[in-house]
Every structure is written in C-alpha cells, then in structure tokens.
Design a protein around this motif. Structure first.
Motif, PDB file in Angstrom:
ATOM      1  N   HIS A 157     -32.354  52.116  54.698  1.00 42.80           N
ATOM      2  CA  HIS A 157     -31.617  52.701  55.817  1.00 42.80           C
ATOM      3  C   HIS A 157     -30.174  52.194  55.698  1.00 42.80           C
ATOM      4  O   HIS A 157     -29.839  51.146  55.207  1.00 42.80           O
ATOM      5  CB  HIS A 157     -32.143  52.958  57.053  1.00 42.80           C
ATOM      6  N   ASP A 158     -29.437  53.005  56.359  1.00 46.44           N
ATOM      7  CA  ASP A 158     -27.759  52.788  56.826  1.00 46.44           C
ATOM      8  C   ASP A 158     -27.622  51.788  57.653  1.00 46.44           C
ATOM      9  O   ASP A 158     -27.531  52.174  58.910  1.00 46.44           O
ATOM     10  CB  ASP A 158     -27.164  54.077  56.800  1.00 46.44           C
ATOM     11  N   ASP A 209     -26.106  52.271  61.763  1.00 42.88           N
ATOM     12  CA  ASP A 209     -26.911  51.768  63.112  1.00 42.88           C
ATOM     13  C   ASP A 209     -25.864  51.100  63.721  1.00 42.88           C
ATOM     14  O   ASP A 209     -25.797  51.038  64.973  1.00 42.88           O
ATOM     15  CB  ASP A 209     -28.008  50.847  62.561  1.00 42.88           C
TER      16      ASP A 209
END
Length: 346
Positions: A208-209, A213
């Motif tokens: 995920h990024d 976040d």
C-alpha cells in the motif's frame, strides 16, 4: 460501475454489445493552489490573446498549429466525418501469445461488460475461447477522438482490455545503458542471486501507499488542530556510489534476512547458490573465499569426505579383526586335535 463508452466487440462476423468500464482508479490526494498570504484559491481563466478578454467554454474550439505558427481550425463535425471503422467497435484483428506483448506498450485498463441479455452468450464464448487458447486478442478501437490499440484478456470471469501504445510510440533506449565496459564476477552474481532468494516473493495485494497514509494523517491532524505526528526520518540516499559492491551485497543479504526474522550468520551469507550454467564454459576453479572465510559448501564437502574416509577405515578394521578371530579359532582347534591324538597314543 459507470460505463464510459458503449459499443460492440467485432469477432469475425460475431458482434458482441458491450459497455466499457474503467478497471482502475486514482487514489492520489489532490491539492489546490492557494495564495500563501491569505489562503485564497488560485484559479486559471481562459483568455483570448487577440481580444484580451475571458471567454466561455462554448466559445472554445480546436485548432492545429502549423509549422509557420498559423492555426488551422478543426471542428467536431470535421472529425466526425472521418471514416473510422472502429468508432463504435472494438475490432479484433489477431490472437497472439501473451508473451508477445511488450509491457512497455501497456496503457490504461478497462473491463468489458456484456450489454444486455443477448450479449451474454457470445461474450461467454469469446471469454472461454481466450481461456482455452491461452492467447490474448489484439484489437483496434476509437476512444476520445483517436483510434487506439488494445489487448483483450480474461481476468477471473471478465474480459479485460488494456490500451496499448502504438509500436512507433515506444522510444528506442538509445544512450540509456552504461557506456563503459563492466565485468561482473561470478561471486557477485552469486550474492545477487542470494539477495533475490532472501527477499523472496510478495503478495502484491498487501502493498500500500505509505506516503498517502502519512499525508492523510497530516491533514487529519491539521483539521483537528493538533500537532502532526513526527515521522521517522527517511534513510539517507547513498548518492549512487557503491565503493565495495561485494560488501554492499553481503550487507544487503544480512539486512534482508534480519528483516525476515532469520538469524544473521556470516557463513550463511557466504553460502550462496552456485551458478553451474554460467561456469560451464570455464575450467574448474579452486574453492573461493568470501570475506576471508571458506564457503560453508566447501566445509560441508570436506566434512563429508572425512566421514567417508573414517567409515572406510572402520570397515577395514572390522574386517581385519574378524579375519584374525577366524585364524585364532582354527589354530585352537588344530591344537586340541593334536593333544587328543597324543593322549590316545599314550
């Protein structure tokens, strides 16, 4: 999902009504330009440079700028009159193995949805044909005013289409590779292989990024009027210099194994996968040393050889002892017979 284009797949004489749906979405956080002094929004206005006044969207058309700087107006009617057979059709032109498609050509991705009940049967037929042939379909289609190239493949139970760049849109990587001649040693390749094996595989769905976040946390903190959480400092870049490639590879293997919870072992770093295919053309070399120590593989081989020698020596000793016992028993039996004869004659 909302369709962005309606048309049909042309599969020989078979026509399959479909709807085109975006297969991807952008989750990037968008920012607005503001005036730093008072926070006011910065907006762009479309101004005619001849009249020096702002114009509305209804007053804006298309034009092609010629080499001499003159602009040739192009209307929507001009474009609509062009003979584009793929204006409302995804025309399949060939079926090829998937590995024939260079990933450099990959562009936007779409899902093709059967449009209506009558389309279900031919849609399923094409899907199953693609599955069984293990091939992808190459097609031409028109979208947003231009003809494009596409690749159709099966994803789960859906036909997906990847937009492809035209072959002449892929640039030749001229001048990109290193200019200087570089020799890579087998020991370096071995360590690179060890690092690749240690890093292993990954489930792409778990990635995920992290930056997104962090930005979301920053925005939430500012909205709530609290101080943003301090982020861990990013690792300093090495500046692109590798002073000792072998040391860098060894340290990378150790770091990767440590991250996976494996015990760090200097000898284990040296125990790399041999590359017989690369060394087949060269004469056998003496056992290599990495970091001043013999490799674990060499140690294991020496230990195995020693064990075999010891085993053979033990077997030889047992055979000798057995032969000696047999000889002793024979001599004892002969002595007893001689003694019995003497007693009998006496």
């Amino acid at each position: 999902m909302r369709s962005i284009w309606n048309g049909a797949i042309s599969f020989g004489l078979v026509s399959i009504p479909i709807k085109l749906v975006n297969a991807t979405e952008n989750h990037s956080i968008s920012f607005r330009q503001i005036h730093t002094e008072d926070g006011g929004r910065i907006r762009y206005r479309k101004v005619c440079e001849l009249e020096d006044r702002e114009v509305t969207s209804a007053e804006i058309g298309k034009g092609y700028e010629d080499a001499d700087g003159s602009v040739i107006p192009i209307t929507d009617e001009d474009l609509a009159a062009l003979p584009i057979p793929t204006a409302k059709t995804i025309e399949i032109v060939a079926f090829v193995p998937a590995d024939r498609i260079d990933p450099l050509q990959m562009d936007a991705a779409y899902y093709l949805s059967a449009n209506g009940v009558p389309a279900a049967k031919p849609y399923t037929l094409l899907r199953e044909a693609l599955k069984r042939s293990k091939k992808v379909a190459i097609a031409k289609f028109a979208l947003r005013g231009k003809e494009r190239l596409g690749m159709l493949r099966v994803v789960d139970d859906v036909i997906a289409m990847h937009g492809l760049l035209w072959p002449d849109e892929i640039r030749v990587p001229e001048g990109v590779a290193p200019d200087s001649h570089v020799t890579v040693r087998d020991a370096e390749l071995d360590l690179a292989d060890a690092l690749m094996d240690t890093l292993g595989e990954v489930d792409i769905s778990t990635l995920h990024d992290d930056y997104r976040d962090a930005v979301e946390e920053l925005i939430a903190a500012k909205v709530g009027g609290t101080a943003p959480t301090e982020q861990a400092p990013a690792a300093e870049a090495g500046g692109g210099k590798v002073i000792d490639l072998m040391a860098a590879l060894e340290n990378s293997v150790r770091a990767a194994r440590s991250a996976r919870g494996e015990a760090a072992d200097d000898d284990a770093v040296a125990d790399v996968t041999p590359l017989p295919a690369r060394r087949a053309k060269s004469a056998p070399a003496a056992p290599k040393q990495v970091g001043g120590k013999k490799s674990t593989a060499t140690k294991k081989k020496a230990t195995a050889t020693a064990k075999k020698s010891a085993s053979k020596s033990a077997q030889t000793g047992r055979k000798t002892a057995t032969a000696a016992k047999k000889t002793t028993r024979k001599k004892s039996a002969a002595a007893k017979k001689t003694t019995a004869k003497r007693r009998a004659s006496a």
